[in-house]
Design a protein around this motif. Sequence first.
Motif, PDB file in Angstrom:
ATOM      1  N   CYS A   1      22.146  49.624  44.096  1.00 55.19           N
ATOM      2  CA  CYS A   1      22.311  49.118  45.227  1.00 55.19           C
ATOM      3  C   CYS A   1      23.319  47.823  45.377  1.00 55.19           C
ATOM      4  O   CYS A   1      23.292  46.849  46.392  1.00 55.19           O
ATOM      5  CB  CYS A   1      21.363  48.827  46.602  1.00 55.19           C
ATOM      6  SG  CYS A   1      20.686  50.346  46.929  1.00 55.19           S
ATOM      7  N   THR A   2      24.057  47.543  44.263  1.00 56.32           N
ATOM      8  CA  THR A   2      24.606  46.338  43.956  1.00 56.32           C
ATOM      9  C   THR A   2      26.053  46.417  44.913  1.00 56.32           C
ATOM     10  O   THR A   2      26.991  47.673  45.085  1.00 56.32           O
ATOM     11  CB  THR A   2      25.769  46.553  42.604  1.00 56.32           C
ATOM     12  OG1 THR A   2      24.420  46.266  41.783  1.00 56.32           O
ATOM     13  CG2 THR A   2      26.514  45.599  42.419  1.00 56.32           C
ATOM     14  N   GLY A   3      26.430  45.623  45.684  1.00 55.87           N
ATOM     15  CA  GLY A   3      27.575  45.504  46.644  1.00 55.87           C
ATOM     16  C   GLY A   3      28.921  44.861  45.904  1.00 55.87           C
ATOM     17  O   GLY A   3      30.038  44.979  46.340  1.00 55.87           O
ATOM     18  N   ALA A   4      28.451  43.834  44.987  1.00 57.96           N
ATOM     19  CA  ALA A   4      29.752  43.248  44.459  1.00 57.96           C
ATOM     20  C   ALA A   4      29.265  43.052  42.885  1.00 57.96           C
ATOM     21  O   ALA A   4      27.991  42.442  42.764  1.00 57.96           O
ATOM     22  CB  ALA A   4      29.995  41.910  44.955  1.00 57.96           C
ATOM     23  N   VAL A   5      30.100  43.206  41.950  1.00 52.97           N
ATOM     24  CA  VAL A   5      29.582  43.130  40.542  1.00 52.97           C
ATOM     25  C   VAL A   5      30.942  42.162  39.818  1.00 52.97           C
ATOM     26  O   VAL A   5      31.965  42.613  40.064  1.00 52.97           O
ATOM     27  CB  VAL A   5      29.360  44.439  39.711  1.00 52.97           C
ATOM     28  CG1 VAL A   5      31.093  45.196  39.966  1.00 52.97           C
ATOM     29  CG2 VAL A   5      29.128  44.285  38.389  1.00 52.97           C
ATOM     30  N   GLY A   6      30.635  41.333  39.104  1.00 54.75           N
ATOM     31  CA  GLY A   6      31.427  40.344  38.262  1.00 54.75           C
ATOM     32  C   GLY A   6      30.773  40.035  37.184  1.00 54.75           C
ATOM     33  O   GLY A   6      29.753  40.185  36.662  1.00 54.75           O
ATOM     34  N   PHE A   7      31.548  38.944  36.505  1.00 57.61           N
ATOM     35  CA  PHE A   7      31.006  37.968  35.433  1.00 57.61           C
ATOM     36  C   PHE A   7      31.585  36.649  35.296  1.00 57.61           C
ATOM     37  O   PHE A   7      32.524  36.423  36.240  1.00 57.61           O
ATOM     38  CB  PHE A   7      31.330  38.970  34.183  1.00 57.61           C
ATOM     39  CG  PHE A   7      32.850  39.010  33.870  1.00 57.61           C
ATOM     40  CD1 PHE A   7      33.477  38.214  32.983  1.00 57.61           C
ATOM     41  CD2 PHE A   7      33.381  40.145  34.460  1.00 57.61           C
ATOM     42  CE1 PHE A   7      34.619  38.292  32.856  1.00 57.61           C
ATOM     43  CE2 PHE A   7      34.752  40.310  34.249  1.00 57.61           C
ATOM     44  CZ  PHE A   7      35.295  39.356  33.459  1.00 57.61           C
ATOM     45  N   LYS A   8      31.393  35.920  34.592  1.00 57.25           N
ATOM     46  CA  LYS A   8      31.948  34.575  34.297  1.00 57.25           C
ATOM     47  C   LYS A   8      32.815  34.579  33.149  1.00 57.25           C
ATOM     48  O   LYS A   8      32.552  34.898  31.857  1.00 57.25           O
ATOM     49  CB  LYS A   8      30.877  33.639  34.345  1.00 57.25           C
ATOM     50  CG  LYS A   8      31.339  31.925  34.275  1.00 57.25           C
ATOM     51  CD  LYS A   8      30.050  31.302  34.357  1.00 57.25           C
ATOM     52  CE  LYS A   8      29.031  31.249  33.429  1.00 57.25           C
ATOM     53  NZ  LYS A   8      28.091  30.314  33.488  1.00 57.25           N
ATOM     54  N   TRP A   9      34.097  34.226  33.386  1.00 54.48           N
ATOM     55  CA  TRP A   9      35.108  34.054  32.369  1.00 54.48           C
ATOM     56  C   TRP A   9      35.844  32.688  31.988  1.00 54.48           C
ATOM     57  O   TRP A   9      36.542  32.113  33.004  1.00 54.48           O
ATOM     58  CB  TRP A   9      36.325  35.393  32.561  1.00 54.48           C
ATOM     59  CG  TRP A   9      36.910  35.561  31.415  1.00 54.48           C
ATOM     60  CD1 TRP A   9      37.020  35.142  29.990  1.00 54.48           C
ATOM     61  CD2 TRP A   9      37.799  36.764  31.196  1.00 54.48           C
ATOM     62  NE1 TRP A   9      37.742  36.032  29.278  1.00 54.48           N
ATOM     63  CE2 TRP A   9      38.248  36.945  30.111  1.00 54.48           C
ATOM     64  CE3 TRP A   9      38.296  37.775  32.276  1.00 54.48           C
ATOM     65  CZ2 TRP A   9      39.151  38.121  29.784  1.00 54.48           C
ATOM     66  CZ3 TRP A   9      39.013  38.977  31.758  1.00 54.48           C
ATOM     67  CH2 TRP A   9      39.569  39.047  30.595  1.00 54.48           C
ATOM     68  N   MET A  10      35.404  32.173  30.938  1.00 55.24           N
ATOM     69  CA  MET A  10      36.021  30.984  30.341  1.00 55.24           C
ATOM     70  C   MET A  10      37.535  30.936  30.074  1.00 55.24           C
ATOM     71  O   MET A  10      38.060  32.154  29.311  1.00 55.24           O
ATOM     72  CB  MET A  10      35.173  30.236  29.241  1.00 55.24           C
ATOM     73  CG  MET A  10      33.877  29.947  29.816  1.00 55.24           C
ATOM     74  SD  MET A  10      33.662  28.957  31.172  1.00 55.24           S
ATOM     75  CE  MET A  10      31.993  28.944  31.477  1.00 55.24           C
ATOM     76  N   LEU A  11      38.158  30.028  30.360  1.00 54.46           N
ATOM     77  CA  LEU A  11      39.699  30.063  29.959  1.00 54.46           C
ATOM     78  C   LEU A  11      40.017  30.381  28.458  1.00 54.46           C
ATOM     79  O   LEU A  11      40.795  30.777  28.028  1.00 54.46           O
ATOM     80  CB  LEU A  11      40.469  29.056  30.591  1.00 54.46           C
ATOM     81  CG  LEU A  11      40.610  28.701  31.915  1.00 54.46           C
ATOM     82  CD1 LEU A  11      41.404  27.390  32.145  1.00 54.46           C
ATOM     83  CD2 LEU A  11      40.913  30.048  32.645  1.00 54.46           C
ATOM     84  N   ASN A  12      38.908  29.615  27.648  1.00 59.59           N
ATOM     85  CA  ASN A  12      39.138  29.780  26.298  1.00 59.59           C
ATOM     86  C   ASN A  12      38.381  31.053  25.558  1.00 59.59           C
ATOM     87  O   ASN A  12      38.302  30.901  24.368  1.00 59.59           O
ATOM     88  CB  ASN A  12      38.715  28.358  25.620  1.00 59.59           C
ATOM     89  CG  ASN A  12      37.194  28.284  25.997  1.00 59.59           C
ATOM     90  OD1 ASN A  12      36.607  29.086  26.515  1.00 59.59           O
ATOM     91  ND2 ASN A  12      36.710  27.516  25.193  1.00 59.59           N
TER      92      ASN A  12
END
Length: 343
Positions: free
Chosen positions: A161-172
């Motif tokens: 039942c996920t409605g939004a999925v993502g992650f954290k992306w560092m510039l380096n």
Amino acid sequence: MAVKYYSLVRKGPLGQKPSKRYPILVVLALTMISSIYICLFPLNQKGFKISPNAMRVEVMEEPYGYLSVPPFEFPPAHYPKPTTYSRNECECIPVRYFAIITMQRSGSGWFETLLNSHINISSNGEIFSVRERRSNMSTITETLNKVYNLDWYSSASKNECTGAVGFKWMLNQGLMQNQEDIVEYFKRRGISSVFLFRRNLLRRWVSLLANSHDRDAKQLNGTHKAHVHSRHEAEVLARFKPVIDVERLISDMMQAAKWSSDILRSFLGTRHIVLYYEDLVRNRTKMMDILSFLKMPPRKLTSRHVKIHTRPLSDHIENWDVVARALNGTQYENFIHSDYKRK
């Protein structure tokens, strides 16, 4: 006087009523019109199929989005089909794709825990901290596909039942080196970018140095902690006061400012929002803007994170006088004077 009723139907020569030919003509006319319409506008379009032996229209399995979400709605609605499990009754619930684009020690850990406290949001942390996943664009694409297909497992996963999925992306973490290809991927897949930066780059530098020190010193019972969940732990880590190399400090702040400017310029053509850590600390209601951006229902968001460096910068830097003199009269002078308090 008797009233006579006259029939408007003309009778035949023998007095009988004529046969009802008009309904037959109407049916023939409608049949001809329908045939012409089918020839000119075939119905075997995407989302439907016609059975040749029966007058029946069936909805195809795939496009829930075509039925429930207007085509102009943003962010785009996706309907992933994980290979590792079934979404069951939630397979018709649209999923929004996002990525938090940021730099280390910019408040992203705290920000991500707030998002993950929402029952319908899964943000999977720094997936590209592992070098092999960002070694080239092929491995980056493979990793991204896994995340957005809901096949990435982490403690933040809400699964079906996920409605939004993502992650954290560092510039380096491979982002700056592959900007063009990644922007193209984001546009093609309909991924929304959440940019999170820190206005006061001097505070960010203090946090970087303190975190680097604890990685070696392990001040909390022999364990390194990048984030803490108690006031006592925060006070222990805040005791360390770094001696700052001013030349390196200015060089790093210039680099951070350039990277922020460059990445924003690259992503101008994508759907994105720009946030600053200080603004979120001052006004927590701004988190509702993020939920609106992701098309998620409003909900109270919580985090167990406890801020480490809460006092004025002069209390956190060992050679404060040297740093203050070096930054006075420069474009970074406001960093030594500005501070923030939560409203």
